[in-house]
Write a protein that holds these residues in place. Structure first.
Motif, PDB file in Angstrom:
ATOM      1  N   GLY A  54     -39.527   3.448 -10.610  1.00 53.23           N
ATOM      2  CA  GLY A  54     -39.011   4.722 -10.131  1.00 53.23           C
ATOM      3  C   GLY A  54     -39.202   4.941  -8.643  1.00 53.23           C
ATOM      4  O   GLY A  54     -38.786   5.979  -8.117  1.00 53.23           O
ATOM      5  N   ILE A  55     -39.825   3.984  -7.946  1.00 53.51           N
ATOM      6  CA  ILE A  55     -40.050   4.108  -6.515  1.00 53.51           C
ATOM      7  C   ILE A  55     -38.952   3.359  -5.762  1.00 53.51           C
ATOM      8  O   ILE A  55     -38.586   2.237  -6.123  1.00 53.51           O
ATOM      9  CB  ILE A  55     -41.424   3.527  -6.122  1.00 53.51           C
ATOM     10  CG1 ILE A  55     -42.535   4.272  -6.848  1.00 53.51           C
ATOM     11  CG2 ILE A  55     -41.629   3.583  -4.617  1.00 53.51           C
ATOM     12  CD1 ILE A  55     -42.657   5.728  -6.471  1.00 53.51           C
ATOM     13  N   ASP A  56     -38.427   3.995  -4.733  1.00 54.46           N
ATOM     14  CA  ASP A  56     -37.418   3.359  -3.893  1.00 54.46           C
ATOM     15  C   ASP A  56     -38.129   2.405  -2.937  1.00 54.46           C
ATOM     16  O   ASP A  56     -38.730   2.834  -1.950  1.00 54.46           O
ATOM     17  CB  ASP A  56     -36.654   4.436  -3.109  1.00 54.46           C
ATOM     18  CG  ASP A  56     -35.466   3.866  -2.355  1.00 54.46           C
ATOM     19  OD1 ASP A  56     -35.510   2.674  -2.005  1.00 54.46           O
ATOM     20  OD2 ASP A  56     -34.507   4.615  -2.099  1.00 54.46           O
ATOM     21  N   LEU A  57     -38.072   1.114  -3.247  1.00 51.77           N
ATOM     22  CA  LEU A  57     -38.793   0.139  -2.445  1.00 51.77           C
ATOM     23  C   LEU A  57     -38.239   0.019  -1.030  1.00 51.77           C
ATOM     24  O   LEU A  57     -38.990  -0.244  -0.083  1.00 51.77           O
ATOM     25  CB  LEU A  57     -38.771  -1.223  -3.140  1.00 51.77           C
ATOM     26  CG  LEU A  57     -39.537  -1.297  -4.469  1.00 51.77           C
ATOM     27  CD1 LEU A  57     -39.326  -2.657  -5.124  1.00 51.77           C
ATOM     28  CD2 LEU A  57     -41.016  -1.046  -4.252  1.00 51.77           C
ATOM     29  N   GLU A  58     -36.952   0.189  -0.872  1.00 48.60           N
ATOM     30  CA  GLU A  58     -36.354   0.168   0.465  1.00 48.60           C
ATOM     31  C   GLU A  58     -36.927   1.306   1.311  1.00 48.60           C
ATOM     32  O   GLU A  58     -37.296   1.124   2.474  1.00 48.60           O
ATOM     33  CB  GLU A  58     -34.828   0.303   0.375  1.00 48.60           C
ATOM     34  CG  GLU A  58     -34.127  -0.873  -0.274  1.00 48.60           C
ATOM     35  CD  GLU A  58     -33.953  -2.043   0.688  1.00 48.60           C
ATOM     36  OE1 GLU A  58     -34.236  -1.885   1.893  1.00 48.60           O
ATOM     37  OE2 GLU A  58     -33.542  -3.126   0.220  1.00 48.60           O
TER      38      GLU A  58
END
Length: 417
Positions: free
Chosen positions: A112-116
């Motif tokens: 659920g985390i936006d790695l970008e």
């Protein structure tokens, strides 16, 4: 997921941070005794200056392009490294400092985390709070995170995220196998005989074949490139490798006295590093080196490993052992160019085996060392030291182009008018 972060052209950018006029110019940093190039600005790379080029061989080229040349300012670089690591620690529950300019971060199951967005945040915040440009690579294994970092640099990107098989396949497709983390010269030569040129080629090999030809280490790397974690981020120092302090002299040393002073300094440095990582050493190796490149001189490479009767990390105890050892291995008539001390058999402080028959005053030595650390931390490194470690240090390495100690010396702190 894992992140790998390192400082771009670390030593050069540390110098540029405190002297912005260097930005965009040809800048090179020299090694101990100003011997060879160990860091270059992108402009220096464009001029054809290579890593490990001897200074005397590129001296004319450096002059022609108006290069700014610096001696290695390790106090400054270590200070900036500490600032980087403190900033990175906020993004992970486990940080592994891999070298002075790079670290691995455990990111766990970033569901659920936006790695970008995370990579962008790390990059921008490190620049904001330290002034250092970094590259961030993120992948499902440490090897892929390292590969992502290198691939980002090759493409001129501040970060690269390998979070899908498609992205991973694209990244390894043309990535040179010799640039893969863990592929040393010997492995590269062996792989080349089988026509393996890229990380993709290496991944396509059978796992059993890799294990047979490259042992378990090569097999682990092979698995990591397929996204299967085999390496573990350690949040404590790796005690198996030992701790070492060494240095080349600015001129040949033929007398015992300056060698004792140098060894005392290195023993004190090793003791401090042991205390910083809350460890103790069970044995010390002391060694001397002549100049192997000077065929006109007789060569001598003596060393002596001494088992310490009581595991220690006190400056007094280690210096006593080291100085006695260098007296035993020194031989007159040789031109010594380097001396060093290496601590091995390293154990945590809490695992020391006490001996009721030993007269070593452990608590007293610890208090004395803590006092030295406190004084040197408050008033500057080397303020308080043993008499065996001379303040003159006429044998110290040559540093003709040393910049100021912007972050570790009150006299050099930048002020505004």
């Amino acid at each position: 997921m894992y992140a790998h972060v390192d400082i771009n052209n670390c030593y050069v950018n540390c110098e540029c941070l405190f002297d912005p006029s260097l930005i965009g110019k040809v800048v090179v940093i020299l090694s101990n005794n100003d011997g060879c190039v160990i860091s270059r600005s992108n402009e220096a790379k464009a001029k054809g200056i290579r890593m490990a080029d001897a200074e005397f061989m590129v001296r004319r080229l450096l002059a022609e392009c108006g290069a700014a040349v610096f001696s290695s300012n390790y106090a400054l670089y270590a200070s900036m490294s500490a600032r980087l690591m403190n900033n990175l620690a906020r993004y992970t529950y486990k940080l592994m400092v891999y070298s002075i300019d790079e670290a691995f971060l455990a990111l766990a199951d970033m569901l659920g985390i936006d790695l970008e967005k995370l990579a962008k945040t790390i990059s921008e915040n490190v620049m904001k709070f330290t002034g250092l440009p970094i590259t961030v690579g993120i992948g499902p294994t440490m090897a892929l995170a390292k590969l992502a970092n290198k691939a980002a640099k090759k493409a001129g990107l501040p970060w690269l995220v390998l979070d899908t098989e498609t992205r991973i396949a694209e990244a390894v497709e043309n990535f040179p196998v010799e640039d893969v983390w863990g592929i040393g010269h010997a492995y590269y030569e062996k792989l080349k005989t089988y026509g393996i040129r890229t990380a993709h080629d290496f991944r396509e090999l059978k796992a059993d074949f890799v294990r047979q030809e490259m042992t378990v280490q090569g097999w682990r790397l092979h698995q990591e490139l397929w996204g299967k974690p085999c390496n573990v981020i350690r949040d404590v120092a790796d005690r198996s490798k030992g701790i070492e302090s060494s240095q080349s002299f600015n001129s040949y040393q033929t007398e015992l006295a300056p060698l004792e002073e140098a060894i005392a300094m290195h023993a004190a440095t090793v003791a401090l590093k042991l205390r910083q990582q809350k460890s103790m050493a069970m044995q010390l190796t002391i060694y001397l080196r002549t100049n192997k490149h000077n065929v006109k001189h007789d060569q001598h490479y003596p060393s002596l490993t001494v088992k310490i009767s009581f595991a220690a990390n006190s400056t007094h105890q280690l210096t006593l052992v080291a100085v006695q050892a260098v007296r035993a291995i020194f031989q007159p008539g040789y031109n010594y160019l380097k001396a060093g001390v290496r601590a091995t058999g390293i154990i945590p402080e809490g695992e020391v085996q006490f001996n009721m028959f030993n007269t070593y005053e452990h608590s007293r030595e610890q208090k004395l060392s803590e006092l030295m650390d406190e004084m040197n931390s408050r008033y500057g490194r080397g303020t308080l030291r043993l008499a065996a470690d001379s303040f003159e240090r006429k044998w110290a390495m040559k540093q003709e182009f040393l910049s100021k100690q912007y972050t570790t010396d009150w006299k050099h702190i930048i002020t505004t008018n």
